[in-house]
Design a protein around this motif. Structure first.
Motif, mmCIF file in Angstrom:
data_model
loop_
_atom_site.group_PDB
_atom_site.id
_atom_site.type_symbol
_atom_site.label_atom_id
_atom_site.label_comp_id
_atom_site.label_asym_id
_atom_site.label_seq_id
_atom_site.Cartn_x
_atom_site.Cartn_y
_atom_site.Cartn_z
ATOM 1 N N GLY A 1 -4.657 -1.461 -22.222
ATOM 2 C CA GLY A 1 -4.941 -2.816 -21.751
ATOM 3 C C GLY A 1 -4.069 -3.242 -20.586
ATOM 4 O O GLY A 1 -3.970 -4.444 -20.286
ATOM 5 N N ASP A 2 -3.431 -2.307 -19.906
ATOM 6 C CA ASP A 2 -2.559 -2.607 -18.769
ATOM 7 C C ASP A 2 -3.437 -2.887 -17.540
ATOM 8 O O ASP A 2 -3.821 -1.968 -16.809
ATOM 9 N N GLN A 3 -3.765 -4.163 -17.313
ATOM 10 C CA GLN A 3 -4.708 -4.514 -16.253
ATOM 11 C C GLN A 3 -4.124 -4.309 -14.853
ATOM 12 O O GLN A 3 -4.839 -3.883 -13.949
ATOM 13 N N ILE A 4 -2.855 -4.600 -14.680
ATOM 14 C CA ILE A 4 -2.244 -4.371 -13.368
ATOM 15 C C ILE A 4 -2.190 -2.868 -13.082
ATOM 16 O O ILE A 4 -2.466 -2.418 -11.965
ATOM 17 N N LEU B 1 -7.152 2.065 -9.702
ATOM 18 C CA LEU B 1 -8.422 1.911 -8.984
ATOM 19 C C LEU B 1 -8.201 1.997 -7.472
ATOM 20 O O LEU B 1 -8.990 2.636 -6.752
ATOM 21 N N THR B 2 -7.129 1.372 -7.003
ATOM 22 C CA THR B 2 -6.810 1.458 -5.570
ATOM 23 C C THR B 2 -6.536 2.896 -5.154
ATOM 24 O O THR B 2 -7.029 3.379 -4.124
ATOM 25 N N ASN B 3 -5.752 3.597 -5.955
ATOM 26 C CA ASN B 3 -5.426 4.985 -5.613
ATOM 27 C C ASN B 3 -6.658 5.881 -5.672
ATOM 28 O O ASN B 3 -6.812 6.797 -4.855
ATOM 29 N N LEU B 4 -7.539 5.644 -6.636
ATOM 30 C CA LEU B 4 -8.796 6.407 -6.681
ATOM 31 C C LEU B 4 -9.644 6.121 -5.447
ATOM 32 O O LEU B 4 -10.298 7.018 -4.901
ATOM 33 N N GLN C 1 -13.100 -3.460 -6.926
ATOM 34 C CA GLN C 1 -12.725 -3.779 -8.303
ATOM 35 C C GLN C 1 -11.226 -4.097 -8.409
ATOM 36 O O GLN C 1 -10.817 -5.030 -9.095
ATOM 37 N N ALA C 2 -10.429 -3.285 -7.733
ATOM 38 C CA ALA C 2 -8.979 -3.512 -7.764
ATOM 39 C C ALA C 2 -8.630 -4.871 -7.157
ATOM 40 O O ALA C 2 -7.799 -5.618 -7.697
ATOM 41 N N LEU C 3 -9.274 -5.196 -6.043
ATOM 42 C CA LEU C 3 -8.991 -6.464 -5.378
ATOM 43 C C LEU C 3 -9.285 -7.647 -6.301
ATOM 44 O O LEU C 3 -8.499 -8.603 -6.387
ATOM 45 N N GLU C 4 -10.399 -7.573 -7.018
ATOM 46 C CA GLU C 4 -10.757 -8.648 -7.949
ATOM 47 C C GLU C 4 -9.710 -8.795 -9.049
ATOM 48 O O GLU C 4 -9.302 -9.912 -9.396
ATOM 49 N N LEU C 5 -9.248 -7.665 -9.605
ATOM 50 C CA LEU C 5 -8.233 -7.730 -10.655
ATOM 51 C C LEU C 5 -6.911 -8.288 -10.133
ATOM 52 O O LEU C 5 -6.274 -9.142 -10.769
ATOM 53 N N PHE C 6 -6.474 -7.797 -8.988
ATOM 54 C CA PHE C 6 -5.203 -8.261 -8.436
ATOM 55 C C PHE C 6 -5.244 -9.761 -8.182
ATOM 56 O O PHE C 6 -4.280 -10.479 -8.447
ATOM 57 N N GLY D 1 -0.473 -5.881 -4.871
ATOM 58 C CA GLY D 1 -1.653 -5.075 -5.132
ATOM 59 C C GLY D 1 -2.837 -5.516 -4.302
ATOM 60 O O GLY D 1 -3.630 -4.691 -3.804
ATOM 61 N N GLU D 2 -2.992 -6.832 -4.127
ATOM 62 C CA GLU D 2 -4.079 -7.344 -3.295
ATOM 63 C C GLU D 2 -3.977 -6.788 -1.872
ATOM 64 O O GLU D 2 -4.989 -6.406 -1.261
ATOM 65 N N ALA D 3 -2.772 -6.720 -1.349
ATOM 66 C CA ALA D 3 -2.587 -6.216 0.015
ATOM 67 C C ALA D 3 -2.975 -4.746 0.112
ATOM 68 O O ALA D 3 -3.642 -4.323 1.073
ATOM 69 N N TYR D 4 -2.592 -3.920 -0.888
ATOM 70 C CA TYR D 4 -2.959 -2.505 -0.848
ATOM 71 C C TYR D 4 -4.470 -2.334 -0.961
ATOM 72 O O TYR D 4 -5.066 -1.473 -0.296
#
Length: 1022
Positions: A873-876, A882-885, A904-909, A917-920
């Motif tokens: 459940g580690d959402q961050i 997801l970003t790395n993938l 997907q990563a952007l939405e979570l961040f 994380g949003e910036a990456y």
């Protein structure tokens, strides 16, 4: 007679020049000219003439110089006639020369007229007047007297010329005559190479005459110099000039000035040439929107309710500005930086006077007002000037990465940021000159207001400060304040009001406390209350003779305290144990061990009695004099074991509150944090991320004080635990604040021999240094931590430290060492059954493989990590993977999948407010859009990412976004701009030792310049 100080010191009678004699005699005259009619004492003159080491005969020599100067300057004066030109004033002398006879006075008259023309919008007239004023200068002031070069008056005069040059340059640019101003602007920029405003002004002048390549070169030289000498990136002014230049060249908006175990990376690759198919051509792009004006800081506390009297003191504070007030308009400001020191006894109302005057004068400071309580007489911990500088730089718009770690460099950056601004700086409750000096601006356009119980004589002697000694209120003012606070009873019984005012020594703090007690007892007459206070004072004097203001203060405080109910009195006493700048009802409840509701009622009672002050909603503060009184009471009336228990409950409260907030924000990492210890019933509800972040923001300063006090006392374990619990929050871009937390924790652990605590503190310090781009020092701390973890048998600590050490190697380009560290960490996490640690280490291994071009293996590692994140459940962690993938799929040419994962990563961040994380994710999407033939969309995403990276101080991300922006600009047909961004990326990456982004910048620069060897460079780098 004429006197010149704007160059070598000279004087004339009619047209005949006067031989002014020896250097010391000439210097004495020059100093008196600069004093502007103010007298200078023998001591001030002696210190200046002989560099602080005057001979024993200094007074006699000064008298001799004065006699000679009188004969030279007043040849017609009779021998025994008092001198009108150079009279003796007290223990010194003054020079009384008509203003038109001194070039400095004429210079100031011209600059005042120029400033008026500028305010009226007449740039041509302003430029001409400033040009005439600057034409009066022959050389640096009194250039023939080099031993005066560092004297404050001479430095201030040089700053006046520097400010005039700046305004002249701005006016000439606005008037369309920038070419004529180029020589003097170039001279100013060369003389002050670290003055970003001077460099920016020179850039704008070159840009205005079409010399854009030269302007670019100035920017790049300035950026390199700032990085090399101060370790910082360009600030807002230099960045804005650069932004404007790019907008002029390209007609498009440009870039704004704008942690954990696992990291994000991007995939290298060959980029398409030419404009993108899905974007409009560059010629159709809209012109740039002007950058938004920064919001000036407005940090003044609220004005004092019922401020009464002090008209003479308010006029005295106005006086440094009055000399330059034009009869037909507002003041143009002092000709040199005005520093006013309000000194006086505790409780005299120094802060109230300073804040009240500052509110009245705020219109004179359009660039803002800075305020800090230096807590100079705080028994636990006065505020270090370095910490105050950090707060000021944040208020001036600097992000963490731009704030130097070294306090001296921080002070230099502060002075640079204030150059040419018209700002008021209020330094409240200062302890010493040493605490104040680093906080003084370096420009005459600013004013400084200092309050202190000390006279701060050094500010007067060395910096020309104006001192205002604040005594008790005048009798009429004191009784007027009582009438305002008490009402009709005071008005009806004037005689008792006069006595009550005297019983309070006419000190505002005592008057307010006494008035509130009188107002709270409407059934008693004022004469009865006066008699009661008189009796209280007599009883106190039997125990503590004295009779000075302290006796009056203690009498009033004791009188008010004696009428508190027992619970309120106990709360008042225990509040002295709180080490922070303010406190909440929940923290107070922890101190008292009472319920929150009951404690809230006690605080309301103390607030009504003026024994504590209510600040922002739910926050309270205590005057340091009342804190000292409460502490004295507590030491004499509370058993030491009760005081220790209260302090322990407070420390438990902050550890428990921090743990609750972190559990809400980062629930998957609970097992990575130390236990909170005893559950604190007073912790507020922090179940929502919004509430958790708000609590952390409000309490971080208090927890910093707690950590420092605990580390130095009997709470070492609390200091170690608190810093460890807050690690993840501090790692989210609060690097400047993180360093003292983890440093205190390390000191506490070393003091108690806690080797496990030392290991964790060193690991955390290593991560902070890594985030700041100091990879070598990060690696050193992490290796020391690893040794300690192995000695204590802490396998979880070993795994975490190894993973972070692997990240350092990864950033430095040592992929084999990075892989080895991560593989060791993974084995340990698997043995421990720690799925969160496994997932984060797997994603780090995936990044290493991606960097080595092993995309299939990288895909496998990242996919395993993603599956584990679903279990924990580690959402961050999931968002980062997801970003790395997305980066892996980009390297494999699977653009749709890459865009989907980054999205997907952007939405979570964004959901969790994780800006790093949003910036990456944003810069990852920019890379994808560029591969899809959409360079303008790529430019936009990299621009947004760059703003975020700069805000949080993420250096690796900044270099990556700069390179991405350069690549997108090249493909969009804008190679000149592309080169600039790649050069900047190379500088950022070089400052941290990150090889991949340096290589990427080299390749990008070669491609943008059309280097015939670019293809070979590309193959070599691959």
């Amino acid at each position: 007679m004429r006197i010149q100080v704007l160059g070598p010191l000279r004087a004339w009678h009619s047209e005949a020049e006067i031989d002014l004699g020896t250097p010391q005699q000439r210097a004495l005259l020059g100093l008196l000219v600069l004093a502007g009619g103010r007298s200078l004492s023998h001591g001030e003159l002696a210190d200046a003439l002989w560099g602080g080491r005057p001979p024993r005969s200094a007074v006699n020599l000064i008298q001799t110089y004065v006699k000679r100067l009188r004969r030279l300057l007043e040849p017609a004066r009779l021998a025994r006639t008092p001198s009108a030109l150079l009279p003796r004033v007290g223990d010194g002398y003054a020079l009384r020369v008509p203003g038109d006879d001194v070039d400095l006075s004429r210079f100031r008259q011209l600059t005042a007229r120029a400033e008026a023309a500028r305010r009226d919008g007449d740039h041509h007239a302003a430029a001409a007047l400033w040009g005439d004023a600057l034409g009066m200068w022959q050389s640096p002031p009194m250039a023939d007297l080099p031993f005066l070069v560092a004297h404050p008056a001479v430095v201030a005069l040089a700053e006046e010329r520097r400010a005039a040059v700046a305004r002249y340059g701005d006016a000439m640019i606005a008037a369309g005559a920038a070419d004529e101003a180029l020589p003097i602007l170039a001279e100013a920029a060369a003389a002050h190479p670290l003055d970003e405003r001077a460099q920016a002004r020179l850039m704008r002048a070159h840009g205005a005459v079409g010399q854009r390549e030269t302007a670019f070169a100035i920017y790049l030289d300035s950026r390199r110099r700032l990085a090399d000498e101060l370790g910082v990136e360009p600030g807002a002014e230099l960045t804005a000039a650069y932004t404007e230049l790019l907008g002029e060249m390209a007609g498009t908006p440009d870039v704004g000035a704008a942690g954990g175990l696992e990291t994000s990376s991007r995939a290298p690759g060959t980029l398409p040439d030419g404009p993108g198919r899905g974007d409009p051509p560059p010629t159709r792009q809209a012109p740039p929107a002007p950058p938004p004006d920064p919001v000036p800081p407005a940090q003044l506390p609220a004005d004092v309710h019922g401020f009464t009297g002090r008209s003479a003191e308010l006029s005295a504070l106005d006086r440094p500005w009055a000399a330059d007030r034009r009869p037909d308009g507002p003041a143009s400001g002092p000709v040199a930086m005005a520093i006013s020191v309000i000194s006086g006894t505790a409780g005299a109302g120094k802060t109230a006077l300073a804040v009240h005057w500052a509110h009245q004068a705020r219109d004179r400071f359009p660039d803002g007002q800075l305020y800090v309580n230096l807590r100079g007489y705080d028994r636990d911990r006065p505020l270090p000037s370095g910490d105050a500088l950090t707060g000021f730089l944040h208020a001036l718009g600097l992000s963490g990465q731009h704030i130097p770690l070294d306090p001296d460099e921080r002070a230099s950056r502060y002075r640079t940021e204030l150059a040419d601004r018209r700002m008021l700086v209020v330094l409240d409750n200062a302890l010493s000159v040493e605490q104040v000096r680093p906080l003084l601006p370096g420009t005459p356009s600013c004013a400084v207001l200092v309050t202190s119980r000390d006279s701060l004589a050094g500010l007067v002697a060395l910096h020309g400060a104006h001192r205002l000694e604040l005594g008790p209120l005048l009798p009429a003012e004191a009784t007027a304040l009582l009438r305002l606070l008490i009402g009709d009873r005071a008005a009806a019984d004037h005689a008792s009001s006069v006595v009550l005012a005297e019983q309070c020594a006419r000190l505002p703090l005592a008057l307010r406390v006494a008035a509130e007690l009188a107002a709270a007892r409407p059934g008693a007459t004022l004469s009865e209350l006066v008699a009661e206070l008189s009796d209280q004072r007599r009883r106190l004097e039997l125990l503590d003779a004295g009779g000075d203001f302290r006796a009056a203060m203690r009498s009033v405080f004791s009188w008010s305290y004696r009428h508190l109910p027992p619970a309120g009195a106990r709360t008042f006493r225990l509040l002295a144990l709180h080490p922070g700048p303010d406190f909440s009802v929940h923290a107070t409840a922890a101190l008292t061990g009472e319920g929150v509701d009951r404690t809230g009622r006690q605080l309301a009672l103390l607030t009504r009695a003026h024994l504590v002050q209510s600040s922002a909603a739910g926050r309270f503060a205590m005057h340091d004099l009342l804190r000292a009184y409460a502490g004295r009471l507590s030491r004499t009336r509370d058993a030491e074991e009760d005081r220790t228990a209260a302090r322990t409950r407070l420390f438990d409260h902050y550890v428990a509150g921090a743990t609750a907030a972190m559990d809400t924000l980062y629930p998957a990492e609970r097992h990575h944090r130390p236990g909170a210890g005893p559950t604190a019933a007073s912790v507020p509800p922090l179940e929502s991320p919004v509430a958790a972040r708000a609590w952390l923001t409000a309490e971080i300063p208090n927890m910093g004080s707690v950590c420092a006090v605990a580390a130095d006392g009997h709470g070492a374990a609390h200091a170690v635990r608190l810093a460890a619990v807050l690690f993840r929050h501090l790692d989210g871009g609060h690097h400047t604040e993180a360093l003292p937390f983890h440093t205190h924790a390390l000191r506490a652990a070393e003091h108690t021999g806690d080797r496990a605590g030392q290991a964790h503190a060193l690991t955390n310090l290593g991560v902070v240094h890594w985030r700041l781009g100091k990879h070598r020092s990060a690696a050193d701390r992490l290796r020391r931590a690893l040794t300690l973890h192995r000695e204590t048998g802490d396998r979880a600590g070993q795994a975490r430290t190894l993973s972070n050490l692997g990240n350092v190697h990864w950033r430095l380009g040592d992929q084999p060492s990075a892989a080895h560290c991560h593989e060791q960490a993974l084995l340990l996490y698997e043995e421990l059954g720690d799925k969160v640690g496994q997932a984060r280490t797997l994603t780090n291994l995936g990044n290493v493989c991606q960097r080595q071009g092993k995309y299939d293996l990288a895909d496998a590692y990242q996919s395993r990590a993603l599956a584990l994140h679903g279990v924990t459940g580690d959402q961050i962690g999931r968002a980062r993977t997801l970003t790395n993938l997305g980066n892996v799929y980009l390297g494999q040419g699977r653009y749709e999948s890459a865009a989907d994962h980054h999205g997907q990563a952007l939405e979570l961040f964004r959901r969790f407010g994780h800006r790093g994380g949003e910036a990456y994710a944003m810069t990852g999407l920019g890379d994808v859009f560029l591969r899809q033939g959409l360079p303008l969309a790529a430019i936009d995403h990299h621009r947004q990412a760059l703003r975020l990276f700069r805000t949080i101080g993420e250096r690796y991300g900044e270099a990556s976004a700069l390179n991405g922006l350069g690549e997108a600009l090249r493909v969009a047909g804008r190679p000149t701009e592309a080169v600039v961004y790649h050069v900047r990326a190379e500088a950022v990456a070089a400052s941290t030792g990150e090889r991949d982004e340096q290589e990427r910048a080299h390749l990008g620069t070669a491609l943008a310049r059309g280097d015939s060897n670019a293809a070979d460079v590309s193959r070599t780098l691959r």
